[in-house]
Motif scaffolding. Structure first.
Motif, mmCIF file in Angstrom:
data_model
loop_
_atom_site.group_PDB
_atom_site.id
_atom_site.type_symbol
_atom_site.label_atom_id
_atom_site.label_comp_id
_atom_site.label_asym_id
_atom_site.label_seq_id
_atom_site.Cartn_x
_atom_site.Cartn_y
_atom_site.Cartn_z
ATOM 1 N N ILE A 72 0.821 -1.211 0.000
ATOM 2 C CA ILE A 72 0.000 0.000 0.000
ATOM 3 C C ILE A 72 0.853 1.258 0.000
ATOM 4 C CG2 ILE A 72 -1.678 1.293 1.385
ATOM 5 C CD1 ILE A 72 -2.713 -1.447 2.325
ATOM 6 N N SER A 73 1.932 1.217 0.730
ATOM 7 C CA SER A 73 2.768 2.407 0.825
ATOM 8 C C SER A 73 4.164 2.002 1.231
ATOM 9 C CB SER A 73 2.178 3.388 1.853
ATOM 10 O OG SER A 73 3.075 4.451 2.095
ATOM 11 N N ASN A 74 5.143 2.826 0.864
ATOM 12 C CA ASN A 74 6.504 2.575 1.294
ATOM 13 C C ASN A 74 6.715 2.998 2.738
ATOM 14 O OD1 ASN A 74 7.343 1.553 -1.193
ATOM 15 N ND2 ASN A 74 7.687 3.620 -2.009
ATOM 16 N N GLU A 75 5.767 3.738 3.284
ATOM 17 C CA GLU A 75 5.876 4.182 4.666
ATOM 18 C C GLU A 75 5.575 3.018 5.604
ATOM 19 O OE1 GLU A 75 3.622 7.707 5.435
ATOM 20 O OE2 GLU A 75 3.923 8.467 3.417
ATOM 21 N N LYS A 76 6.164 3.068 6.792
ATOM 22 C CA LYS A 76 5.973 2.023 7.773
ATOM 23 C C LYS A 76 4.625 2.177 8.469
ATOM 24 C CE LYS A 76 10.014 0.231 7.043
ATOM 25 N NZ LYS A 76 10.143 -1.084 6.384
ATOM 26 N N SER A 77 4.063 1.044 8.895
ATOM 27 C CA SER A 77 2.735 1.058 9.493
ATOM 28 C C SER A 77 2.691 1.848 10.790
ATOM 29 C CB SER A 77 2.250 -0.377 9.737
ATOM 30 O OG SER A 77 3.130 -1.047 10.613
ATOM 31 N N TYR A 78 3.844 1.926 11.517
ATOM 32 C CA TYR A 78 3.819 2.634 12.791
ATOM 33 C C TYR A 78 3.617 4.137 12.614
ATOM 34 C CZ TYR A 78 8.778 3.630 11.771
ATOM 35 O OH TYR A 78 9.942 4.030 11.178
ATOM 36 N N GLN A 79 3.732 4.631 11.384
ATOM 37 C CA GLN A 79 3.511 6.048 11.134
ATOM 38 C C GLN A 79 2.022 6.384 11.047
ATOM 39 O OE1 GLN A 79 5.886 6.447 7.546
ATOM 40 N NE2 GLN A 79 7.630 7.239 8.701
ATOM 41 N N TYR A 80 1.185 5.355 11.070
ATOM 42 C CA TYR A 80 -0.257 5.561 11.014
ATOM 43 C C TYR A 80 -0.865 5.306 12.398
ATOM 44 C CZ TYR A 80 0.381 5.274 5.955
ATOM 45 O OH TYR A 80 0.789 5.482 4.669
ATOM 46 N N GLN A 81 -1.696 6.212 12.842
ATOM 47 C CA GLN A 81 -2.333 6.065 14.147
ATOM 48 C C GLN A 81 -3.495 5.081 14.075
ATOM 49 O OE1 GLN A 81 -1.620 7.776 17.366
ATOM 50 N NE2 GLN A 81 -2.760 5.890 17.728
ATOM 51 N N SER A 82 -3.502 4.135 15.009
ATOM 52 C CA SER A 82 -4.637 3.226 15.135
ATOM 53 C C SER A 82 -5.293 3.449 16.491
ATOM 54 C CB SER A 82 -4.193 1.765 14.978
ATOM 55 O OG SER A 82 -3.831 1.517 13.623
ATOM 56 N N TYR A 83 -6.473 2.848 16.691
ATOM 57 C CA TYR A 83 -7.312 3.240 17.815
ATOM 58 C C TYR A 83 -7.885 2.027 18.539
ATOM 59 C CZ TYR A 83 -7.174 7.660 15.244
ATOM 60 O OH TYR A 83 -6.752 8.790 14.590
ATOM 61 N N LEU A 84 -8.344 2.302 19.765
ATOM 62 C CA LEU A 84 -8.984 1.282 20.583
ATOM 63 C C LEU A 84 -10.163 1.905 21.316
ATOM 64 C CD1 LEU A 84 -7.252 -1.387 22.801
ATOM 65 C CD2 LEU A 84 -9.146 -0.041 23.717
ATOM 66 N N THR A 85 -11.284 1.226 21.301
ATOM 67 C CA THR A 85 -12.445 1.669 22.053
ATOM 68 C C THR A 85 -12.866 0.559 23.003
ATOM 69 O OG1 THR A 85 -14.741 2.471 21.914
ATOM 70 C CG2 THR A 85 -14.048 0.897 20.253
ATOM 71 N N THR A 86 -13.233 0.923 24.210
ATOM 72 C CA THR A 86 -13.533 -0.080 25.232
ATOM 73 C C THR A 86 -14.466 0.480 26.288
ATOM 74 O OG1 THR A 86 -12.533 -1.559 26.881
ATOM 75 C CG2 THR A 86 -11.522 0.602 26.603
ATOM 76 N N ASP A 87 -15.075 -0.415 27.035
ATOM 77 C CA ASP A 87 -15.895 -0.022 28.172
ATOM 78 C C ASP A 87 -15.105 -0.107 29.472
ATOM 79 O OD1 ASP A 87 -15.605 -2.733 28.185
ATOM 80 O OD2 ASP A 87 -17.724 -3.217 28.422
ATOM 81 N N SER A 88 -13.833 -0.510 29.363
ATOM 82 C CA SER A 88 -12.989 -0.672 30.552
ATOM 83 C C SER A 88 -11.595 -0.098 30.295
ATOM 84 C CB SER A 88 -12.896 -2.148 30.935
ATOM 85 O OG SER A 88 -14.177 -2.716 31.111
ATOM 86 N N PRO A 89 -11.461 1.223 30.196
ATOM 87 C CA PRO A 89 -10.172 1.833 29.842
ATOM 88 C C PRO A 89 -9.055 1.593 30.863
ATOM 89 C CG PRO A 89 -11.748 3.504 30.556
ATOM 90 C CD PRO A 89 -12.522 2.230 30.385
ATOM 91 N N LYS A 90 -9.407 1.256 32.110
ATOM 92 C CA LYS A 90 -8.390 1.049 33.145
ATOM 93 C C LYS A 90 -8.006 -0.420 33.313
ATOM 94 C CE LYS A 90 -9.727 5.154 35.796
ATOM 95 N NZ LYS A 90 -10.152 5.680 37.125
ATOM 96 N N HIS A 91 -8.604 -1.292 32.525
ATOM 97 C CA HIS A 91 -8.302 -2.723 32.629
ATOM 98 C C HIS A 91 -6.856 -2.981 32.172
ATOM 99 C CE1 HIS A 91 -8.537 -7.063 31.965
ATOM 100 N NE2 HIS A 91 -9.652 -7.062 32.681
ATOM 101 N N PRO A 92 -6.120 -3.862 32.862
ATOM 102 C CA PRO A 92 -4.719 -4.146 32.493
ATOM 103 C C PRO A 92 -4.549 -4.569 31.045
ATOM 104 C CG PRO A 92 -5.218 -5.077 34.640
ATOM 105 C CD PRO A 92 -6.518 -4.572 34.087
ATOM 106 N N LEU A 93 -5.477 -5.344 30.508
ATOM 107 C CA LEU A 93 -5.374 -5.781 29.117
ATOM 108 C C LEU A 93 -5.397 -4.592 28.169
ATOM 109 C CD1 LEU A 93 -7.134 -8.794 27.470
ATOM 110 C CD2 LEU A 93 -7.278 -6.563 26.378
ATOM 111 N N VAL A 94 -6.273 -3.654 28.441
ATOM 112 C CA VAL A 94 -6.376 -2.452 27.602
ATOM 113 C C VAL A 94 -5.102 -1.628 27.695
ATOM 114 C CG1 VAL A 94 -7.596 -0.261 27.301
ATOM 115 C CG2 VAL A 94 -8.884 -2.360 27.740
#
Length: 243
Positions: A101-123
């Motif tokens: 898709i691109s010569n740029e590295k994937s870490y240059q793109y921001q990805s996201y997480l949505t949850t009902d437990s933002p303080k959970h250790p897994l999150v």
């Protein structure tokens, strides 16, 4: 003599095939005691259900980006282990890499997480390991935001399903199920199921064979902890008021 009316006939999810038959014509009113969470029904009526939503067209993010739905809360003991999310993220990044898709590295793109437990250790571990941005939107805003992604990683549940259903994502990943609240609503769709049993064999065995007992035990444990917490809090408040 007054004639007693016939009792109202009750149908459930298991009767959907019969009552949705075009030849079925009820002669009297009936009650449907179900939630329509039936895989074949949702798939066969996909276009009609989609047309119920009047969303505007959205521009999609980069194919490198992804959104993770982590459903925990009161069902955290039923969620897949963190290795499932690691594996799902690997699948997404490998797909983007293979497509050149691109010569740029994937870490240059921001990805996201949505949850009902933002303080959970897994999150917290996921956010830190993959530098994810945690979002806290209202439910409808979350659904609209999810429509911008090529890649969605789900935990399970009807809200997760709906987000994927109304999206245009080319890759939707969901965990293998060990129990069903009402029915399988994921496998009828062209989404990718990831196994996680090898990462938590004992948990998988318990959920797959003794779900009701395990769930009841966890809920009982939580009720005891809640009772003790409230009791100690009341004692503390009383002691403080006397001082």
């Amino acid at each position: 003599i007054l004639k007693r009316p016939n009792p109202l006939k009750v149908f459930s999810n298991s009767d959907l095939r019969s009552i949705m038959n075009t030849e079925y014509s009820p002669q009297e009113s009936f009650c449907f005691d179900g939630n329509f969470q039936v895989g074949w029904f949702l798939k066969e009526n996909e276009s009609q259900i989609r047309n119920m939503f009047n969303f505007e067209r959205v521009d999609l993010f980069s194919p490198h980006q992804y959104l993770i739905f982590v459903r925990l809360g009161d069902v955290a003991h039923l969620a897949p282990p963190i290795q499932y999310y690691w594996k799902a993220i690997e699948v997404v990044l490998k797909k983007a890499s293979n497509q050149n898709i691109s010569n740029e590295k994937s870490y240059q793109y921001q990805s996201y997480l949505t949850t009902d437990s933002p303080k959970h250790p897994l999150v917290k571990r996921l956010v830190k390991k993959y530098n994810l941005q945690l979002i806290d939107y209202e439910p409808v805003e979350t659904l609209i935001f999810a429509r911008k992604f090529h890649n969605l990683i789900l935990t399970g549940g009807s809200f997760n399903w709906l987000a994927a259903f109304i999206s245009s994502a080319s890759l939707v990943i969901y965990p293998e199920a060990t129990y069903e609240w009402s029915g399988d609503i994921f496998s009828p769709f062209p989404w990718k199921c990831l196994e996680w049993r090898k990462y938590a064999r004992f948990k998988y065995f318990v959920l797959n064979n003794y779900f009701e007992y395990y769930d009841s035990l966890i809920l009982f444990k939580r009720s005891i902890k809640s009772f003790i917490y409230k009791l100690l809090k009341n004692i503390y408040v009383q002691l403080k008021s006397k001082n």
